[in-house]
Design a protein around this motif. Structure first.
Motif, short mmCIF file in Angstrom:
data_model
loop_
_atom_site.label_atom_id
_atom_site.label_comp_id
_atom_site.label_asym_id
_atom_site.label_seq_id
_atom_site.Cartn_x
_atom_site.Cartn_y
_atom_site.Cartn_z
N GLU A 192 -7.64 -7.37 2.54
CA GLU A 192 -8.96 -7.27 1.93
C GLU A 192 -9.30 -5.79 1.76
N VAL A 193 -9.74 -5.44 0.55
CA VAL A 193 -10.01 -4.04 0.23
C VAL A 193 -11.36 -3.95 -0.47
N ILE A 194 -12.14 -2.98 -0.05
CA ILE A 194 -13.38 -2.64 -0.74
C ILE A 194 -13.20 -1.23 -1.28
N ILE A 195 -13.45 -1.05 -2.56
CA ILE A 195 -13.36 0.25 -3.20
C ILE A 195 -14.75 0.65 -3.68
N LEU A 196 -15.25 1.78 -3.17
CA LEU A 196 -16.52 2.34 -3.61
C LEU A 196 -16.20 3.54 -4.50
N GLU A 197 -16.37 3.37 -5.78
CA GLU A 197 -16.08 4.44 -6.73
C GLU A 197 -17.06 5.61 -6.53
N LEU A 198 -16.52 6.82 -6.58
CA LEU A 198 -17.33 8.03 -6.49
C LEU A 198 -17.36 8.70 -7.86
N ILE A 199 -18.56 9.09 -8.31
CA ILE A 199 -18.69 9.69 -9.64
C ILE A 199 -19.52 10.97 -9.57
N LEU A 209 -5.68 3.00 -11.57
CA LEU A 209 -5.25 3.47 -12.88
C LEU A 209 -5.71 2.50 -13.97
N GLN A 210 -5.51 1.21 -13.73
CA GLN A 210 -5.89 0.17 -14.69
C GLN A 210 -7.40 0.16 -14.96
N HIS A 211 -8.19 0.42 -13.92
CA HIS A 211 -9.65 0.35 -14.04
C HIS A 211 -10.30 1.73 -14.19
N LEU A 271 0.87 -1.18 0.00
CA LEU A 271 0.00 0.00 0.00
C LEU A 271 0.90 1.22 0.00
N PRO A 272 0.62 2.26 -0.73
CA PRO A 272 -0.55 2.47 -1.55
C PRO A 272 -0.41 2.00 -2.99
N ASP A 273 0.78 1.54 -3.38
CA ASP A 273 1.09 1.24 -4.79
C ASP A 273 0.08 0.30 -5.46
N THR A 274 -0.27 -0.79 -4.79
CA THR A 274 -1.16 -1.80 -5.40
C THR A 274 -2.53 -1.21 -5.71
N ILE A 275 -3.08 -0.42 -4.79
CA ILE A 275 -4.40 0.15 -5.00
C ILE A 275 -4.35 1.25 -6.05
N PRO A 310 -4.32 8.55 -10.04
CA PRO A 310 -5.01 8.28 -8.77
C PRO A 310 -4.02 8.23 -7.60
N LYS A 311 -4.33 8.96 -6.54
CA LYS A 311 -3.49 9.00 -5.34
C LYS A 311 -4.33 8.60 -4.13
N LEU A 312 -3.85 7.59 -3.41
CA LEU A 312 -4.55 7.08 -2.24
C LEU A 312 -4.07 7.78 -0.97
N HIS A 313 -5.01 8.20 -0.14
CA HIS A 313 -4.71 8.74 1.19
C HIS A 313 -5.43 7.83 2.18
N LEU A 314 -4.69 6.89 2.77
CA LEU A 314 -5.28 5.87 3.64
C LEU A 314 -4.58 5.89 4.99
N HIS A 315 -5.35 6.07 6.04
CA HIS A 315 -4.85 5.98 7.40
C HIS A 315 -5.30 4.65 7.98
#
Length: 147
Positions: free
Chosen positions: A121-128, A31-33, A22-26, A91-96
């Motif tokens: 385990e990661v859940i990503i909820l896309e915001l649009i 970016l891929q998706h 983290l954060p590279d993998t996410i 995309p830049k992740l800010h995760l605490h």
């Protein structure tokens, strides 16, 4: 306070593997998706010697310098964060996250590199449908959320 209303788009469920970081993998997944913004939830194990930002050296300093700590051993972890594109549309992740081992807990930002220990385990909820993105703040040098 500033605000931008958003809607929920796609939902992704990720199983990170031993050694993923983290954060590279996410960020690479986003970016891929083509995920430009999201809320991110993380649960799993963190490898010994992962780096965690635990605050600034001095909060009132002209130039903010991060204080880092390495996890002393494999740790249980839980975290929440946001992902937004920066001015280059990356995309830049800010995760605490909080990292626990025995009776000790370290809480901080994962931006310097947290390696997964067996389970992630990661859940990503896309915001649009919003206007938020990260922009460089000239005073701090941080990529701050602009809405």
């Amino acid at each position: 306070m500033k605000c931008s209303q958003a809607s929920i788009g796609r939902v992704f469920i990720l199983r990170l593997e031993h050694g993923d970081q983290l954060p590279d993998t996410i960020e690479a997944f986003a970016l891929q998706h083509k995920i430009q913004s999201a809320t991110v939830f993380f649960l799993g194990g963190a490898e010994k010697d992962s780096k965690v930002v635990v605050g600034p050296e001095e909060g009132g300093a002209e130039k903010i310098v991060a204080t880092l700590t390495n996890l002393s051993g494999v740790s249980e972890s839980v975290g929440v964060g946001t992902l937004f594109v920066n001015q280059e549309k990356i995309p830049k992740l800010h995760l605490h996250a909080a990292f626990g081992r025995g009776r000790d807990t370290v809480t901080g930002c994962t931006r310097e590199g947290v390696k997964i220990w067996h389970i992630g385990e990661v859940i990503i909820l896309e915001l649009i449908n919003h206007s938020a993105e990260r922009k460089i703040d000239p005073r701090t040098g941080f990529e701050l959320l602009e809405v």
